[in-house]
Design a protein around this motif. Structure first.
Motif, PDB file in Angstrom:
ATOM      1  N   TYR A 304     -39.956   8.472 -34.895  1.00  6.41           N
ATOM      2  CA  TYR A 304     -38.828   8.043 -35.717  1.00  6.41           C
ATOM      3  C   TYR A 304     -38.216   9.218 -36.486  1.00  6.41           C
ATOM      4  CZ  TYR A 304     -41.391   8.448 -40.057  1.00  6.41           C
ATOM      5  OH  TYR A 304     -42.053   8.946 -41.136  1.00  6.41           O
ATOM      6  N   THR A 305     -37.051   8.973 -37.040  1.00  3.61           N
ATOM      7  CA  THR A 305     -36.354  10.040 -37.761  1.00  3.61           C
ATOM      8  C   THR A 305     -37.092  10.318 -39.072  1.00  3.61           C
ATOM      9  OG1 THR A 305     -34.411   8.879 -36.967  1.00  3.61           O
ATOM     10  CG2 THR A 305     -34.032  10.758 -38.411  1.00  3.61           C
ATOM     11  N   SER A 306     -37.425  11.573 -39.301  1.00  5.25           N
ATOM     12  CA  SER A 306     -38.190  11.904 -40.497  1.00  5.25           C
ATOM     13  C   SER A 306     -37.287  11.873 -41.729  1.00  5.25           C
ATOM     14  CB  SER A 306     -38.804  13.291 -40.349  1.00  5.25           C
ATOM     15  OG  SER A 306     -37.765  14.244 -40.304  1.00  5.25           O
ATOM     16  N   GLY A 356     -34.703   0.280 -40.271  1.00  7.68           N
ATOM     17  CA  GLY A 356     -33.955   0.410 -41.518  1.00  7.68           C
ATOM     18  C   GLY A 356     -34.231   1.647 -42.341  1.00  7.68           C
ATOM     19  N   ASN A 357     -34.803   2.696 -41.725  1.00 10.92           N
ATOM     20  CA  ASN A 357     -35.207   3.837 -42.554  1.00 10.92           C
ATOM     21  C   ASN A 357     -34.030   4.553 -43.225  1.00 10.92           C
ATOM     22  OD1 ASN A 357     -34.511   4.725 -40.037  1.00 10.92           O
ATOM     23  ND2 ASN A 357     -36.289   6.029 -39.720  1.00 10.92           N
ATOM     24  N   PHE A 358     -32.902   4.686 -42.553  1.00 14.82           N
ATOM     25  CA  PHE A 358     -31.747   5.326 -43.209  1.00 14.82           C
ATOM     26  C   PHE A 358     -31.286   4.486 -44.403  1.00 14.82           C
ATOM     27  CE2 PHE A 358     -30.043   8.869 -40.594  1.00 14.82           C
ATOM     28  CZ  PHE A 358     -30.941   8.811 -39.538  1.00 14.82           C
ATOM     29  N   ILE A 394     -27.094  -2.848 -37.857  1.00 13.38           N
ATOM     30  CA  ILE A 394     -27.133  -3.588 -36.592  1.00 13.38           C
ATOM     31  C   ILE A 394     -28.313  -3.007 -35.813  1.00 13.38           C
ATOM     32  CG2 ILE A 394     -25.930  -4.230 -34.463  1.00 13.38           C
ATOM     33  CD1 ILE A 394     -23.300  -3.515 -35.757  1.00 13.38           C
ATOM     34  N   GLU A 395     -29.080  -3.874 -35.220  1.00  7.41           N
ATOM     35  CA  GLU A 395     -30.207  -3.410 -34.403  1.00  7.41           C
ATOM     36  C   GLU A 395     -30.358  -4.377 -33.239  1.00  7.41           C
ATOM     37  OE1 GLU A 395     -32.392  -0.864 -33.956  1.00  7.41           O
ATOM     38  OE2 GLU A 395     -33.241  -2.124 -32.403  1.00  7.41           O
ATOM     39  N   ILE A 396     -30.534  -3.811 -32.059  1.00  7.73           N
ATOM     40  CA  ILE A 396     -30.534  -4.653 -30.863  1.00  7.73           C
ATOM     41  C   ILE A 396     -31.863  -5.396 -30.660  1.00  7.73           C
ATOM     42  CG2 ILE A 396     -31.347  -2.936 -29.162  1.00  7.73           C
ATOM     43  CD1 ILE A 396     -28.867  -3.903 -27.444  1.00  7.73           C
ATOM     44  N   ARG A 397     -32.961  -4.818 -31.172  1.00  7.91           N
ATOM     45  CA  ARG A 397     -34.266  -5.461 -30.952  1.00  7.91           C
ATOM     46  C   ARG A 397     -34.627  -6.318 -32.165  1.00  7.91           C
ATOM     47  NH1 ARG A 397     -37.975  -0.690 -30.304  1.00  7.91           N
ATOM     48  NH2 ARG A 397     -36.518   0.156 -31.809  1.00  7.91           N
ATOM     49  N   ASP A 398     -35.232  -7.471 -31.900  1.00  7.34           N
ATOM     50  CA  ASP A 398     -35.434  -8.413 -32.999  1.00  7.34           C
ATOM     51  C   ASP A 398     -36.497  -7.966 -34.009  1.00  7.34           C
ATOM     52  OD1 ASP A 398     -37.268  -8.958 -30.885  1.00  7.34           O
ATOM     53  OD2 ASP A 398     -37.850 -10.792 -31.909  1.00  7.34           O
ATOM     54  N   GLY A 441     -28.162  -7.433 -32.759  1.00  8.14           N
ATOM     55  CA  GLY A 441     -27.192  -7.536 -31.677  1.00  8.14           C
ATOM     56  C   GLY A 441     -26.859  -6.170 -31.138  1.00  8.14           C
ATOM     57  N   ASN A 442     -25.913  -6.167 -30.208  1.00  4.77           N
ATOM     58  CA  ASN A 442     -25.524  -4.920 -29.555  1.00  4.77           C
ATOM     59  C   ASN A 442     -24.341  -4.311 -30.317  1.00  4.77           C
ATOM     60  OD1 ASN A 442     -24.471  -2.936 -27.916  1.00  4.77           O
ATOM     61  ND2 ASN A 442     -24.914  -4.062 -26.022  1.00  4.77           N
ATOM     62  N   ALA A 443     -24.588  -3.174 -30.945  1.00  2.00           N
ATOM     63  CA  ALA A 443     -23.567  -2.571 -31.804  1.00  2.00           C
ATOM     64  C   ALA A 443     -22.313  -2.188 -31.031  1.00  2.00           C
ATOM     65  CB  ALA A 443     -24.147  -1.331 -32.484  1.00  2.00           C
ATOM     66  N   LEU A 444     -22.464  -1.922 -29.740  1.00  2.00           N
ATOM     67  CA  LEU A 444     -21.273  -1.514 -28.989  1.00  2.00           C
ATOM     68  C   LEU A 444     -20.450  -2.718 -28.541  1.00  2.00           C
ATOM     69  CD1 LEU A 444     -22.461   1.568 -26.904  1.00  2.00           C
ATOM     70  CD2 LEU A 444     -21.609   1.425 -29.242  1.00  2.00           C
ATOM     71  N   ASP A 522     -22.158  10.349 -22.792  1.00  2.00           N
ATOM     72  CA  ASP A 522     -23.479   9.947 -23.275  1.00  2.00           C
ATOM     73  C   ASP A 522     -23.342   8.611 -24.022  1.00  2.00           C
ATOM     74  OD1 ASP A 522     -26.308  11.545 -23.983  1.00  2.00           O
ATOM     75  OD2 ASP A 522     -25.827   9.899 -25.355  1.00  2.00           O
ATOM     76  N   TYR A 523     -24.428   7.829 -24.001  1.00  2.00           N
ATOM     77  CA  TYR A 523     -24.402   6.513 -24.647  1.00  2.00           C
ATOM     78  C   TYR A 523     -24.060   6.616 -26.135  1.00  2.00           C
ATOM     79  CZ  TYR A 523     -26.035   1.649 -25.277  1.00  2.00           C
ATOM     80  OH  TYR A 523     -26.123   0.300 -25.530  1.00  2.00           O
ATOM     81  N   VAL A 524     -24.512   7.700 -26.759  1.00  2.00           N
ATOM     82  CA  VAL A 524     -24.291   7.841 -28.206  1.00  2.00           C
ATOM     83  C   VAL A 524     -22.794   7.928 -28.528  1.00  2.00           C
ATOM     84  CG1 VAL A 524     -24.335  10.380 -28.431  1.00  2.00           C
ATOM     85  CG2 VAL A 524     -25.304   8.981 -30.245  1.00  2.00           C
TER      86      VAL A 524
HETATM   87  C1  LIG Z   1     -33.215   6.562 -32.282  1.00  2.00           C
HETATM   88  S1  LIG Z   1     -33.510   4.956 -32.871  1.00  2.00           S
HETATM   89  C2  LIG Z   1     -33.185   5.140 -34.553  1.00  2.00           C
HETATM   90  C3  LIG Z   1     -33.760   4.035 -35.361  1.00  2.00           C
HETATM   91  C4  LIG Z   1     -34.208   4.447 -36.753  1.00  2.00           C
HETATM   92  N1  LIG Z   1     -33.142   4.919 -37.551  1.00  2.00           N
HETATM   93  C5  LIG Z   1     -35.332   5.467 -36.634  1.00  2.00           C
HETATM   94  O1  LIG Z   1     -35.189   6.586 -37.013  1.00  2.00           O
HETATM   95  O2  LIG Z   1     -36.394   5.088 -36.155  1.00  2.00           O
HETATM   96  C6  LIG Z   1     -32.137   4.083 -32.234  1.00  2.00           C
HETATM   97  C7  LIG Z   1     -32.185   2.597 -32.485  1.00  2.00           C
HETATM   98  O3  LIG Z   1     -31.033   2.021 -31.888  1.00  2.00           O
HETATM   99  C8  LIG Z   1     -31.379   0.773 -31.333  1.00  2.00           C
HETATM  100  N2  LIG Z   1     -30.375   0.462 -30.295  1.00  2.00           N
HETATM  101  C9  LIG Z   1     -30.319   0.887 -29.013  1.00  2.00           C
HETATM  102  N3  LIG Z   1     -29.226   0.414 -28.411  1.00  2.00           N
HETATM  103  C10 LIG Z   1     -28.564  -0.336 -29.326  1.00  2.00           C
HETATM  104  C11 LIG Z   1     -27.371  -1.094 -29.290  1.00  2.00           C
HETATM  105  N4  LIG Z   1     -26.632  -1.143 -28.191  1.00  2.00           N
HETATM  106  N5  LIG Z   1     -27.010  -1.727 -30.410  1.00  2.00           N
HETATM  107  C12 LIG Z   1     -27.751  -1.681 -31.546  1.00  2.00           C
HETATM  108  N6  LIG Z   1     -28.891  -0.974 -31.626  1.00  2.00           N
HETATM  109  C13 LIG Z   1     -29.299  -0.311 -30.534  1.00  2.00           C
HETATM  110  C14 LIG Z   1     -32.776   1.007 -30.785  1.00  2.00           C
HETATM  111  O4  LIG Z   1     -33.459  -0.212 -30.602  1.00  2.00           O
HETATM  112  C15 LIG Z   1     -33.370   1.899 -31.880  1.00  2.00           C
HETATM  113  O5  LIG Z   1     -33.989   1.113 -32.859  1.00  2.00           O
END
Ligand SMILES: C[S@@+](CC[C@H](N)C(=O)[O-])C[C@H]1O[C@@H](n2cnc3c(N)ncnc32)[C@H](O)[C@@H]1O
Length: 927
Positions: A304-306, A356-358, A394-398, A441-444, A522-524
């Motif tokens: 995870y992000t430090s 939710g770390n940020f 927003i987070e895709i995983r529950d 949900g899916n942020a995109l 890229d997906y980002v």
């Molecule tokens: C690199 S992690 C960062 C999460 C957190 N900030 C950390 O440092 O651990 C990216 C997060 O984006 C979520 N994610 C991936 N695709 C997504 C989407 N389409 N919509 C919302 N969240 C998504 C992943 O499940 C993951 O939790």
């Protein structure tokens, strides 16, 4: 071993009876030393100690066990031992089984504790396992321990309840774990009134054989979902009465609990006995989420992000500004009040928030500033005006989404305790609010504008259940009319090759109305685009951690013109740095942090990490998409040179099924003259770098008939014909008519310069070279045929390498050369005849210096650790001569080189760039 595994091993050792002889070996084993290493130490082969019974592992630790009461003296003796210094030990450690003392010889830090407690200090010794991010880990010792224990419980429960591991039931399992975590926290922080109420109730009320553990827990959950007045009617047992009403949000849906084995029950009781007050919500959430992910469990959240990296995003995004305003306000009550009011209306939004770390860090940092305001205004203990619900995600995983809410709730409680006192914190903590401000949900795919109404007033509706409500809907709006919004996070990065079909489709959905060239993104990029569009409408500023590839090479012209079209500009950047997290072996990802938003903000900042880890700050007037201080210029690939340099092309496309190319020796039956007449040395990038060319048949039309009289050659040519005829590519099929030749037959009349496509990031110069007219260059390298030698001087220079690293992009972190992107666009001042003569001499000197070391290969010569001094000196002279042509002196650093190059590029392409920009984007950007 990762930190969780080490903690478990160290704790297990601490629980065993002390054995003075065995302890040093067992200790080293707990830190991941292999059996063979331990065996050699045991035999004494690698034990460098000069103290009887002690064990000294070179470059690591000197350990001694000793007679009762002599620990301090023994530690002193270990420290004083000349062998400790000679073997460069990092630590000394002494114990008698009752006391435990150790010292870090680099920092001088010490540990002195009872032997029984030494496992609590496992973080101190993590450098022994090659884990260097030790400070953070040490601060997270509790979180690591708790994660390890919860992981064991999770696995045990899945073993006993396999149906809970299925896709349908996994969310139930995850809810259950989230509830447990809440209860453990609550029972250790007075939220449940009595210390360890939850754990002790389970211990007392559930049978030792564990047969009814699930029923007891289920009743407790039910109690926490029922107001006291209604409990009797609900038939709740008396022993559940002591539990407070927590609110429907956390415990309202199904209270079904998985069945517990005896082992699982004892794990649960053990976890309950940990001191959950120490939980750190910004770290713990990230770790615990890994427990629920099958593919992540091995790493246990170490990716995870430090916190330092999160602050690199949040500080320049808005926290630095708040702190500056606090500083400016001094003790001025009005200014302080204004600042507090401003903070009450700041929204922080992480659209890929994980656990939710940020958001937690942003919240905690803002509460600290608010507390300082309150102190200066003599209002200590005042209720916070910063609403937790302004920290949205927003987070895709529950599971992470649930944990994010829990982490924020815990953070709020901890801040209230710290700034308002335990009593006040408790008074307002329960019942929990059931509002949902983390969307699963899916942020995109979600519409951010709808999710976060810009005007942001009022609550749309409350959920009945924090976990089981429709999570894909925003349930509240921000209460911050006219407030600021900051978007942050570390969204997922994925190159096109690694994207799933759904992810490709997400990218399409974001970009298709702006451009038809989105497939390579890229997906980002999706997050950057959506944040820019949101920013256009709301004035929000954003900053993300991202793969640095979106600021390099071909991604730049595809993405950044679109971002700039929304009115956004890059406001600050942490240029590329290697990603470090808590994993023992950090993934080799290079990232950058990019802050962007409305350009009305005048100041720009570039943060660059120096070799010694310190950070330099540069304040340019603009930052371009390559994160270079320069105008917003974008480099577009060009098939012809824009700079007057000779054209570079890819080597020969063979398409011959490996019949025309062969290894030395394979054609040993050929006569010497035939070999000379019909074959050539054949070089791709790796053949050139390793100095091992292959061979190829090189049959011009003039020699073809003679060659085909040789059986061996004829057979190979025939095989090429068949192979090409079988191809599905029409162009290859057509080449079956000329099976004796490669698809292309390019060769230098006198010589060719070869430029490898990939070069390791460690090399200080591109490993380019000169080949004679008997060599063929494959399509796995670039070639300039019959080029003037001064071209080699340019190719081998530092300034060219910095251009390539910036505009060509990288594969992993290696340089990835592109003729169109990097050579044809390379900005160079007009060269006089004298310049060309000087550069030719420099190129000759480089080649001669290489020659001196024959038969060393290019790989040997350009090994950064072993580059010969004369070759390095030749390169230095080359750089000196070339850089003087640019600015009359050497450049101070790469930043200066790139600034100059972009300045020249802008001049060189003033018109063409504008045309290219329009080509990349469709006009207009829809919100
Ligand atoms: C690199 S992690 C960062 C999460 C957190 N900030 C950390 O440092 O651990 C990216 C997060 O984006 C979520 N994610 C991936 N695709 C997504 C989407 N389409 N919509 C919302 N969240 C998504 C992943 O499940 C993951 O939790």
């Amino acid at each position: 071993m990762n930190a969780v595994e080490i903690e478990e091993a160290v704790s297990a050792l601490a629980e065993q009876p002390f054995d003075g002889r065995e302890f040093p070996f067992a200790f080293l084993e707990a830190f991941g030393n292999k059996d063979t290493t331990i065996k050699r130490l045991r035999k004494g082969e690698s034990n460098a100690s000069d103290i009887s019974g002690a064990v000294l592992q070179r470059s690591n630790i000197h350990i001694a066990t000793c007679a009762a009461g002599t620990v301090t003296d023994t530690l002193r003796a270990l420290k004083a031992s000349p062998k400790t210094t000679q073997a460069r030990a990092k630590f000394v450690l002494a114990t008698d089984g009752a006391d435990f003392e150790a010292e870090d010889l680099n920092s001088g830090e010490t540990v002195a504790c009872a032997y029984a407690d030494f496992a609590d200090h496992f973080g101190f010794f993590l450098p022994l396992a090659g884990i260097t991010t030790v400070r953070q880990l040490r601060e997270s010792a509790f979180d690591i321990k708790a994660t390890g224990r919860l992981n064991r419980l999770y696995m045990e429960l899945l073993k006993d309840n396999p149906e809970w591991g299925t896709a349908e039931r996994r969310p139930d399992m995850n809810h259950f774990m989230a509830r447990l975590i809440f209860c453990f926290f609550a029972e250790d922080t007075d939220i449940f009134g009595t210390d360890e109420l939850f754990t002790k109730t389970i211990e007392t009320m559930s049978a030792r054989d564990s047969s009814n553990t699930h029923e007891v827990i289920s009743e407790l959950f039910r109690a926490m979902n029922t107001k006291h007045a209604e409990r009797k009617a609900a038939g709740l047992p008396r022993w559940a009465d002591a539990f407070p009403y927590v609110n429907g949000g956390l415990f309202s849906a199904s209270v079904e609990v998985p069945r517990f084995s005896k082992i699982a029950r004892s794990y649960l009781l053990h976890i309950g006995s940990l001191d959950w007050k120490k939980i750190n919500p910004d770290i713990f959430g990230s770790m615990i989420q890994a427990v629920a992910e099958d593919d992540e469990r091995g790493a246990l959240g170490m990716h995870y992000t430090s916190v330092p990296n999160i602050l690199k995003v949040l500080n320049p995004l808005f926290l630095d500004d708040l702190r500056e305003k606090l500083e400016e306000a001094g003790d001025n009550a009005r200014k302080l009040l204004n600042l507090r009011n401003r903070m009450a209306r700041i929204r922080v939004f992480d659209p890929a928030c994980g656990s939710g770390n940020f958001l937690v860090i942003a919240y905690k940092e803002m509460r600290a500033i608010e507390a300082e305001i309150n102190t200066r205004r003599d209002e200590d203990g005042r209720k916070s005006v910063i609403p937790l619900t302004n920290f949205r995600g927003i987070e895709i995983r529950d599971f992470p989404a649930e944990i994010a809410r829990l982490a924020l709730i815990i953070a709020e409680y901890q801040c209230d305790v710290a700034y308002r006192g335990q009593k006040e914190a408790l008074r307002e903590f329960l019942p929990l609010d059931a509002m949902n401000w983390i969307t699963c949900g899916n942020a995109l795919r979600l519409d951010w504008l709808e999710l976060m109404d810009i005007r942001g007033t009022g609550v749309k509706y409350h959920a009945d259940d924090l976990f089981h409500s429709p999570l894909d809907q925003a349930q509240i709006n921000f209460e911050n009319e006219g407030g600021e919004t900051y978007i942050c996070g570390n969204p997922p990065y994925r190159g096109t090759k690694n994207q799933t079909l759904e992810q490709k489709d997400d990218i399409r959905a974001v970009f298709e109305s702006h451009t038809d060239r989105y497939a390579a993104l890229d997906y980002v990029s999706g997050w950057f685009m959506k944040a820019s569009i949101y920013g256009k409408h709301s004035g929000a500023r954003s900053a993300f951690v991202s793969t640095n590839s979106i600021c390099q090479g071909g991604q730049v012209p595809l993405l950044w013109p679109l971002i700039f079209d929304t009115g956004s500009r890059i406001l600050f950047a942490h240029t590329s740095f290697l990603w470090k997290n808590l994993a023992s072996h950090n993934a080799g990802v290079t990232v950058a942090i990019i802050g962007f938003g409305s350009p009305s903000e005048t100041s720009r900042r570039i943060y660059t990490q120096n070799k010694d880890g310190s950070i330099s700050i540069h304040e340019p007037s603009n930052i371009n998409a390559y994160l270079v201080p320069s105008r917003d210029v974008i480099v577009y690939g060009s098939s012809k040179p824009l700079n007057g340099l000779p054209r570079m092309s890819l080597g020969n496309q063979p398409y011959e099924g490996n019949f025309l190319i062969f290894d030395h020796g394979e054609m040993s039956n050929l006569e010497e003259t035939d070999r000379t007449n019909f074959t050539r040395n054949f070089y791709g990038s790796s053949e050139f770098i390793r100095g091992k060319p292959r061979k190829c048949l090189w049959l011009t039309d003039e020699v073809k008939d003679r060659a085909l009289r040789i059986d061996l050659i004829k057979k190979r040519v025939e095989s090429v014909r068949e192979w090409r005829l079988a191809s599905s590519r029409p162009a290859t099929k057509a080449m079956a008519a000329r099976p004796h030749q490669f698809c292309e037959m390019k060769i230098g009349k006198s010589h060719a310069i070869i430029v490898p496509i990939r070069s390791s990031e460690g090399r200080e110069y591109l490993p380019v070279g000169l080949l004679d007219d008997l060599c063929v260059i494959s399509n796995l390298a670039y070639a300039i045929y019959d080029a003037p030698l001064w071209s080699l001087s340019i190719l081998a220079s530092k300034i060219h390498l910095s251009w390539i690293g910036t505009v060509c992009g990288r594969m992993k972190s290696d340089y990835s050369y592109s003729n169109k992107m990097g050579w044809h666009t390379f900005p160079i001042p007009p060269l006089t005849q004298k310049n060309k003569a000087d550069l030719t001499r420099c190129a000759e000197d480089i080649l001669l210096a290489r020659e001196v070391h024959f038969p060393a290969t290019i790989a040997d010569l350009y090994d950064p650790e072993a580059m010969p001094a004369d070759l390095r000196a030749a390169h230095e002279r080359n750089d000196e001569v070339l850089e003087r042509i640019y600015i009359g002196r050497r450049f101070k650093n790469d930043t200066e080189r790139l600034e100059k190059l972009f300045e020249l590029y802008t001049k060189m392409t003033a018109e063409e760039n504008e045309v290219g920009r329009k080509k990349a984007a469709k006009p207009g950007v829809r919100a």
